[in-house]
Design a protein around this motif. Structure first.
Motif, mmCIF file in Angstrom:
data_model
loop_
_atom_site.group_PDB
_atom_site.id
_atom_site.type_symbol
_atom_site.label_atom_id
_atom_site.label_comp_id
_atom_site.label_asym_id
_atom_site.label_seq_id
_atom_site.Cartn_x
_atom_site.Cartn_y
_atom_site.Cartn_z
ATOM 1 N N GLY A 1 -1.255 -0.845 -10.139
ATOM 2 C CA GLY A 1 -0.818 0.433 -10.712
ATOM 3 C C GLY A 1 -1.501 0.733 -12.033
ATOM 4 N N LEU A 2 -1.643 -0.280 -12.877
ATOM 5 C CA LEU A 2 -2.349 -0.097 -14.147
ATOM 6 C C LEU A 2 -3.809 0.242 -13.901
ATOM 7 C CD1 LEU A 2 -2.464 -0.141 -17.214
ATOM 8 C CD2 LEU A 2 -2.783 -2.630 -17.079
ATOM 9 N N GLY A 3 -4.434 -0.472 -12.949
ATOM 10 C CA GLY A 3 -5.829 -0.165 -12.618
ATOM 11 C C GLY A 3 -5.989 1.266 -12.127
ATOM 12 N N LEU B 1 -7.160 -7.599 -8.680
ATOM 13 C CA LEU B 1 -5.802 -8.096 -8.456
ATOM 14 C C LEU B 1 -5.730 -9.505 -9.017
ATOM 15 C CD1 LEU B 1 -6.085 -6.137 -5.653
ATOM 16 C CD2 LEU B 1 -3.855 -7.144 -5.406
ATOM 17 N N PRO B 2 -4.538 -9.912 -9.445
ATOM 18 C CA PRO B 2 -4.411 -11.307 -9.888
ATOM 19 C C PRO B 2 -4.790 -12.252 -8.755
ATOM 20 C CG PRO B 2 -2.457 -10.031 -10.473
ATOM 21 C CD PRO B 2 -3.299 -9.167 -9.579
ATOM 22 N N TYR C 1 2.179 -9.781 -1.598
ATOM 23 C CA TYR C 1 2.127 -8.960 -2.799
ATOM 24 C C TYR C 1 3.433 -9.082 -3.572
ATOM 25 C CZ TYR C 1 -2.243 -7.108 -1.177
ATOM 26 O OH TYR C 1 -3.543 -7.001 -0.791
ATOM 27 N N THR C 2 3.297 -9.331 -4.854
ATOM 28 C CA THR C 2 4.453 -9.470 -5.743
ATOM 29 C C THR C 2 4.538 -8.240 -6.634
ATOM 30 O OG1 THR C 2 3.150 -10.520 -7.482
ATOM 31 C CG2 THR C 2 4.111 -11.979 -5.800
ATOM 32 N N GLU C 3 5.606 -8.160 -7.392
ATOM 33 C CA GLU C 3 5.748 -7.065 -8.355
ATOM 34 C C GLU C 3 4.626 -7.129 -9.392
ATOM 35 O OE1 GLU C 3 7.772 -4.382 -8.323
ATOM 36 O OE2 GLU C 3 8.438 -5.113 -6.367
ATOM 37 N N ALA D 1 0.830 -1.207 0.000
ATOM 38 C CA ALA D 1 0.000 0.000 0.000
ATOM 39 C C ALA D 1 0.863 1.256 0.000
ATOM 40 C CB ALA D 1 -0.931 -0.013 1.205
ATOM 41 N N GLN D 2 1.933 1.263 0.781
ATOM 42 C CA GLN D 2 2.824 2.425 0.813
ATOM 43 C C GLN D 2 3.462 2.653 -0.549
ATOM 44 O OE1 GLN D 2 5.514 1.483 3.995
ATOM 45 N NE2 GLN D 2 4.203 2.414 5.569
#
Length: 134
Positions: free
Chosen positions: A46-48, A26-27, A37-39, A7-8
């Protein structure tokens, strides 16, 4: 990484990440109870976020747009609504579309006749399949 770090890095809150996951933005998880959380997850979120900002929509609207793209029935209903409102032009009807739809209806499992209807009748006693016995 854990949700607080993710989140940060995204500039959002853990609560918003959980909400996005609930909406399907999310996937899928890799079978764990607690998401790591992965890259890939961060790039998807980020795309969303970029799409939402660019088109001035919220996460629930984006989730519905994805549903429309993935669900043919939802797509057809939204298309129909757009046409009725005059915001979309109707798709031109082509003769081949009618023939293709008819063929698909005829080939669908619900419209198939039982195989027994297409079997040859049993030969009477003393007769072979080619006719009377010589």
């Amino acid at each position: 990484m854990r949700i607080t770090e993710a989140a940060q890095r995204l500039g959002t809150s853990p609560r918003m990440l959980r909400y996005r996951e609930k909406l399907g933005l999310l996937p899928p998880r890799a079978g764990r109870v607690h998401r790591q959380y992965t890259e890939l997850d961060l790039r998807a979120v980020g795309l969303g976020l970029a799409v939402e900002q660019r088109y001035d929509v919220g996460p629930s609207e984006l989730a519905f747009a994805l549903r429309v793209l993935a669900d043919p029935e939802a797509r057809a209903r939204v298309q129909e609504l757009g046409e009725r409102l005059g915001r979309l032009t109707p798709q031109p009807v082509r003769a081949l579309d009618f023939d293709q739809a008819k063929a698909q209806r005829l080939l669908s499992p619900t419209n198939r006749a039982p195989q027994a209807r297409f079997r040859r009748p049993a030969s009477p006693p003393g007769r072979g399949p080619a006719g009377p016995a010589s």
